[in-house]
Design an enzyme around this catalytic site. Structure first.
Site, short mmCIF file in Angstrom:
data_model
loop_
_atom_site.label_atom_id
_atom_site.label_comp_id
_atom_site.label_asym_id
_atom_site.label_seq_id
_atom_site.Cartn_x
_atom_site.Cartn_y
_atom_site.Cartn_z
N ASP A 16 -41.32 -45.29 -4.04
CA ASP A 16 -41.75 -45.59 -5.40
C ASP A 16 -40.57 -45.96 -6.28
OD1 ASP A 16 -43.70 -45.90 -7.35
OD2 ASP A 16 -43.57 -43.83 -8.02
N ARG A 20 -39.80 -50.25 -11.71
CA ARG A 20 -38.90 -49.71 -12.75
C ARG A 20 -37.45 -50.11 -12.49
NH1 ARG A 20 -40.84 -43.91 -12.11
NH2 ARG A 20 -41.94 -44.91 -10.38
N TRP A 21 -37.10 -50.19 -11.21
CA TRP A 21 -35.74 -50.66 -10.85
C TRP A 21 -35.51 -52.04 -11.47
CZ3 TRP A 21 -33.88 -54.95 -8.32
CH2 TRP A 21 -32.54 -54.91 -7.91
N ARG A 29 -40.92 -57.58 -11.84
CA ARG A 29 -41.19 -56.53 -10.85
C ARG A 29 -41.00 -57.00 -9.41
NH1 ARG A 29 -44.09 -52.06 -12.15
NH2 ARG A 29 -45.01 -52.12 -10.08
N ASP A 63 -55.31 -47.73 -4.01
CA ASP A 63 -55.37 -47.85 -5.47
C ASP A 63 -54.47 -48.97 -6.00
OD1 ASP A 63 -57.28 -45.90 -6.15
OD2 ASP A 63 -55.82 -44.32 -5.74
N ASN A 64 -53.55 -49.45 -5.18
CA ASN A 64 -52.67 -50.54 -5.63
C ASN A 64 -53.43 -51.86 -5.80
OD1 ASN A 64 -49.78 -49.27 -3.81
ND2 ASN A 64 -50.32 -48.98 -5.95
N TRP A 65 -54.68 -51.92 -5.33
CA TRP A 65 -55.51 -53.10 -5.60
C TRP A 65 -55.76 -53.27 -7.09
CZ3 TRP A 65 -56.34 -56.75 -2.13
CH2 TRP A 65 -56.38 -56.43 -0.76
N SER A 185 -50.08 -39.07 -4.80
CA SER A 185 -50.77 -40.37 -4.90
C SER A 185 -51.57 -40.72 -3.63
CB SER A 185 -49.77 -41.49 -5.23
OG SER A 185 -49.12 -41.21 -6.45
C1 IPE Z 1 -47.73 -44.80 -4.54
O1 IPE Z 1 -47.04 -45.31 -5.63
C2 IPE Z 1 -48.01 -45.90 -3.56
C3 IPE Z 1 -46.85 -46.47 -2.88
C4 IPE Z 1 -45.61 -46.10 -3.02
C5 IPE Z 1 -47.15 -47.54 -1.97
P1 IPE Z 1 -47.80 -45.72 -6.98
O2 IPE Z 1 -46.76 -46.25 -7.89
O3 IPE Z 1 -48.93 -46.62 -6.65
O4 IPE Z 1 -48.40 -44.34 -7.47
P2 IPE Z 1 -48.78 -43.83 -8.93
O5 IPE Z 1 -49.68 -44.85 -9.54
O6 IPE Z 1 -47.51 -43.71 -9.69
O7 IPE Z 1 -49.43 -42.49 -8.69
C1 IPE Z 2 -43.56 -48.85 -5.17
O1 IPE Z 2 -42.98 -49.23 -6.37
C2 IPE Z 2 -44.11 -50.02 -4.38
C3 IPE Z 2 -45.57 -50.10 -4.38
C4 IPE Z 2 -46.38 -49.23 -4.91
C5 IPE Z 2 -46.15 -51.26 -3.74
P1 IPE Z 2 -43.86 -49.50 -7.66
O2 IPE Z 2 -44.31 -50.92 -7.64
O3 IPE Z 2 -44.91 -48.49 -7.79
O4 IPE Z 2 -42.76 -49.32 -8.79
P2 IPE Z 2 -42.93 -48.52 -10.14
O5 IPE Z 2 -43.43 -47.16 -9.77
O6 IPE Z 2 -43.91 -49.28 -10.97
O7 IPE Z 2 -41.57 -48.50 -10.72
MG MG Z 3 -45.06 -46.68 -8.67
#
Ligand code: IPE
Ligand code: IPE
Ligand code: MG
Length: 235
Positions: A16, A20-21, A29, A63-65, A185
């Site tokens: 994760d 933000r990085w 992003r 949930d990333n959908w 998550s």
């Molecule tokens: C969890 O990270 C999923 C992955 C790292 C692939 P998210 O960024 O989706 O989780 P939440 O929304 O902060 O809980």
């Molecule tokens: C994790 O990084 C990668 C995936 C969930 C695909 P994020 O995309 O969740 O990055 P943040 O949490 O928004 O910084």
């Molecule tokens: Mg994240």
């Protein structure tokens, strides 16, 4: 260099903090995801060197959908191109790759690339690398229940082998989350029943071998009792 005795047999990582990085550097992003993919390569190499047997990475949750279509599409393209570039190295280093999660909602070309990479690396015995894509632990548990007790579940939704590709994941010894959040998550809820938990305030693209060694050393210092008591203690 890590001490093999201190290393978890099964390390699971919630990767994760990519977005933000990038945001902190004023970048879009997607750049964070590209750097994250680079970090995956380093993490895999380091874990193999350190003697980790099972490495399980959370790449895309169900949930990333909810994210914008452009970001989701970018991630899938990145998975495909990264696989394409890395599969030879995986074979050379005897790393077996499995992808788990739903496949029925993914682009057909990506599903094909997964199947190809799995077939090519099937003989790998040095480390088993598993990557969760379109994965939800609650859905996987519900699916297992449904199959076991009602046999009414549409098995095709998850591919022939069920949500984990037909195998049961070994118990997680150490679950690491980068990016500063302290939550699971919906990742490996069942398998992490006795996992040691580690949370780093480091965004995934900034994760280094040194951080991993620190986490391994901390893991080695923990007293895992699994509900029992220390052998030498007086009752
Ligand atoms: C969890 O990270 C999923 C992955 C790292 C692939 P998210 O960024 O989706 O989780 P939440 O929304 O902060 O809980
Ligand atoms: C994790 O990084 C990668 C995936 C969930 C695909 P994020 O995309 O969740 O990055 P943040 O949490 O928004 O910084
Ligand atoms: Mg994240």
């Amino acid at each position: 260099m890590s001490d093999a005795r201190k290393v978890p047999g099964h390390l699971a990582i919630i990767m994760d903090g990519n977005g933000r990085w990038a945001s902190r550097l004023g970048r879009p992003r997607w750049m964070g995801h590209v750097r994250g993919a680079h970090t995956v390569k380093e993490v895999v190499s380091h874990c193999v060197r350190a003697g980790v047997q099972h490495l399980t990475l959370y790449a895309f949750s169900s949930d990333n959908w909810k994210r914008p279509r452009e970001e989701v599409g970018f991630l899938f393209d990145l998975f495909a191109s990264h696989l394409d570039r890395q599969v030879d190295a995986l074979v050379r280093n005897r790393i077996r790759l499995s992808i788990f999660g739903r496949r029925d909602r993914l682009p057909a070309e990506l599903v094909q690339a997964f199947a190809m990479a799995e077939a090519r690396t099937a003989g790998g015995t040095r480390m088993h690398l598993r990557v969760a894509v379109d994965y939800s632990s609650r859905a996987a548990i519900e699916q297992a229940f449904a199959q076991r007790f009602t046999e009414r579940t549409a098995a095709h939704e998850f591919g022939a082998g069920g949500p984990h590709g037909g195998e049961i994941l070994p118990p997680v010894d150490l679950l690491l989350r980068t990016g500063g959040e302290r939550r699971l998550s919906d990742f490996l809820l069942w398998e992490s029943a006795y996992a040691e938990l580690a949370f780093l305030d480091v965004n995934f693209p900034d994760l280094t071998s040194e951080h991993l060694d620190q986490v391994f050393a901390d893991f080695a210092s923990r007293d895992r009792r699994f509900g029992g008591i220390k052998e030498m203690q007086k009752v």
